[in-house]
Write an enzyme that holds these catalytic residues in place. Structure first.
Site, PDB file in Angstrom:
ATOM      1  N   ARG A  57       6.364  -4.840   5.304  1.00 35.95           N
ATOM      2  CA  ARG A  57       7.183  -4.338   4.201  1.00 35.95           C
ATOM      3  C   ARG A  57       7.880  -3.051   4.647  1.00 35.95           C
ATOM      4  O   ARG A  57       7.210  -2.072   4.984  1.00 35.95           O
ATOM      5  CB  ARG A  57       6.290  -4.103   2.976  1.00 35.95           C
ATOM      6  CG  ARG A  57       7.001  -3.638   1.716  1.00 35.95           C
ATOM      7  CD  ARG A  57       5.993  -3.492   0.584  1.00 35.95           C
ATOM      8  NE  ARG A  57       6.626  -3.078  -0.665  1.00 35.95           N
ATOM      9  CZ  ARG A  57       6.825  -1.819  -1.027  1.00 35.95           C
ATOM     10  NH1 ARG A  57       6.436  -0.828  -0.222  1.00 35.95           N
ATOM     11  NH2 ARG A  57       7.407  -1.527  -2.176  1.00 35.95           N
ATOM     12  N   LYS A  97       5.926   6.375   5.507  1.00 34.13           N
ATOM     13  CA  LYS A  97       4.815   7.012   4.806  1.00 34.13           C
ATOM     14  C   LYS A  97       4.303   8.255   5.529  1.00 34.13           C
ATOM     15  O   LYS A  97       4.566   8.480   6.712  1.00 34.13           O
ATOM     16  CB  LYS A  97       3.688   6.005   4.581  1.00 34.13           C
ATOM     17  CG  LYS A  97       4.025   4.975   3.509  1.00 34.13           C
ATOM     18  CD  LYS A  97       2.852   4.085   3.157  1.00 34.13           C
ATOM     19  CE  LYS A  97       3.212   3.155   2.001  1.00 34.13           C
ATOM     20  NZ  LYS A  97       2.101   2.243   1.648  1.00 34.13           N
TER      21      LYS A  97
END
Length: 294
Positions: free
Chosen positions: A268, A234
Site C-alpha cells: 500500500r 511513515k
C-alpha cells in the site's frame, strides 16, 4: 533450458468483490486520501474532481488496487463524524465503480462499510480488525475482501506511551489467529481475508522493523493469507533516514522492495509509479536468479 525462480509470495488467492486476486507478483495498492488531515497529503484530494484525477493518475501509473479513506488514522487523529466520512467516501466509490481494479475502502465504521459496499466497493480495509460492534455483520453477507489490521490502542492515543509487547511478532500472529477464528465463526470464508501487521499503529520503530523482517511469521501457523504491507512515508522511515514525511520517497520504495522480498502480497503506497518500477526491477532480478548462465 533456463527457468524462472518462483516468487517468494505463497499467498492463496483472495476473493475481493468482483475480483479474484492472485499473487504471482506483489500487487500495488494506491492510497487515495479524501481527508483534510492525512499526515502526508492532507487536503490535496478532498474535492471530488481532485480525488478522481488522482485515482486516474494512479491507474495510469500501474496501481492494481485503490484504497479510499475518508478519515485520517495518523497518530493523534480525532474521529470523523459518520456523515462526514460517508460524504467523502461514497461518491468517490460510485464514481470509480467502472474502473477495472478492486476498490478498497479504509474504514472501521459499520455504517460506512455497508454504504461503501452498496456503492460498489470490493474490499474493506479495517484498522480495527473488524472488532467494532456490528463490523462483522456489515460485511459477512457480501463477497468483499477483508483486510484485518493489527493495532495496539487507538489512533488518538496509540503512540502517546511506548507500546509494550512480550514478542511483537508472536503477539501479532496470535491476534490474527483470534480474528480469523472470529470471522470463521461468523461464516466468513478464509479466502476473503488478508492480514496487515499495522506498521506504526501502536509500535515502536524497533517493533516495526521486527515485523518487516519477519513478515511471513505474522501469519498464523499453517496458513497462507495474503499479507499487506503499508509503510509508505511513515515515521518508521523517517526514524532511520532523518527525513520528513514529504522527503521519504526513496525510503518508501526501499521499504516496498523489502516487503516484497519478505513475501508481501499487497503493498500500500502513495507513490505508485516509483513503486511499480522498483518492483519490476526486483521481479526481473528474482526471475533471472534461476536462469542458467549465458
Amino acid at each position: 533450458m533456463a527457468t524462472s525462480t518462483p516468487s517468494p509470495i505463497s499467498a492463496a488467492p483472495l476473493q475481493c468483490g468482483r475480483f479474484t486476486l492472485t499473487f504471482d507478483r506483489p500487487l500495488v495498492m494506491g492510497i487515495l486520501n479524501v481527508t483534510p488531515d492525512s499526515f502526508s497529503d492532507g487536503g490535496r484530494f478532498i474535492s471530488r474532481d481532485a480525488a478522481l484525477a488522482r485515482a486516474e493518475q494512479m491507474l495510469a501509473d500501474g496501481a492494481d488496487m485503490i484504497d479510499i479513506g475518508g478519515e485520517s488514522t495518523r497518530p493523534g487523529a480525532p474521529p470523523v463524524p459518520l456523515d462526514d466520512e460517508l460524504e467523502r467516501v461514497v461518491p468517490i466509490v460510485e464514481a470509480l465503480r467502472a474502473v477495472r481494479v478492486p476498490l478498497s475502502v479504509d474504514t472501521y465504521k459499520p455504517a460506512v462499510m455497508r454504504a461503501a459496499l452498496d456503492a460498489g466497493a470490493d474490499m474493506i480495509n479495517d484498522i480495527w480488525g473488524l472488532r467494532q460492534d456490528g463490523a462483522i455483520d456489515a460485511v459477512k453477507g457480501s463477497n468483499c475482501g477483508l483486510c484485518v489490521m493489527h493495532m495496539l490502542g487507538e489512533p488518538r492515543t496509540m503512540q502517546l506511551h511506548e507500546p509494550v509487547y512480550e514478542d511483537v511478532v508472536a503477539d501479532v500472529r496470535a491476534f490474527f489467529a483470534e480474528r480469523v477464528a472470529a470471522l470463521g465463526r461468523a461464516g466468513i470464508a478464509t479466502d476473503r481475508i488478508s492480514l496487515d501487521p499495522g506498521y506504526g499503529f501502536g509500535k515502536t520503530v524497533e517493533h516495526n522493523y521486527a515485523l518487516l523482517a519477519h513478515l511471513t511469521d505474522t501469519s498464523p501457523a499453517g496458513t497462507n493469507f495474503p499479507l499487506l504491507a503499508g509503510m509508505s512515508r511513515k515515521s518508521m522511515l523517517g526514524a532511520v533516514t532523518g527525513r520528513g514525511a514529504g522527503e521519504r520517497l526513496a525510503a518508501s520504495v526501499a521499504a516496498a522492495v523489502c516487503a516484497a522480498e519478505r513475501g508481501a502480497a499487497i503493498i500500500r503506497v502513495h507513490d505508485v509509479a516509483e513503486t511499480v518500477d522498483a518492483l519490476k526491477v526486483w521481479q526481473a532480478t528474482k526471475n533471472a536468479a534461476g536462469n542458467g548462465h549465458y
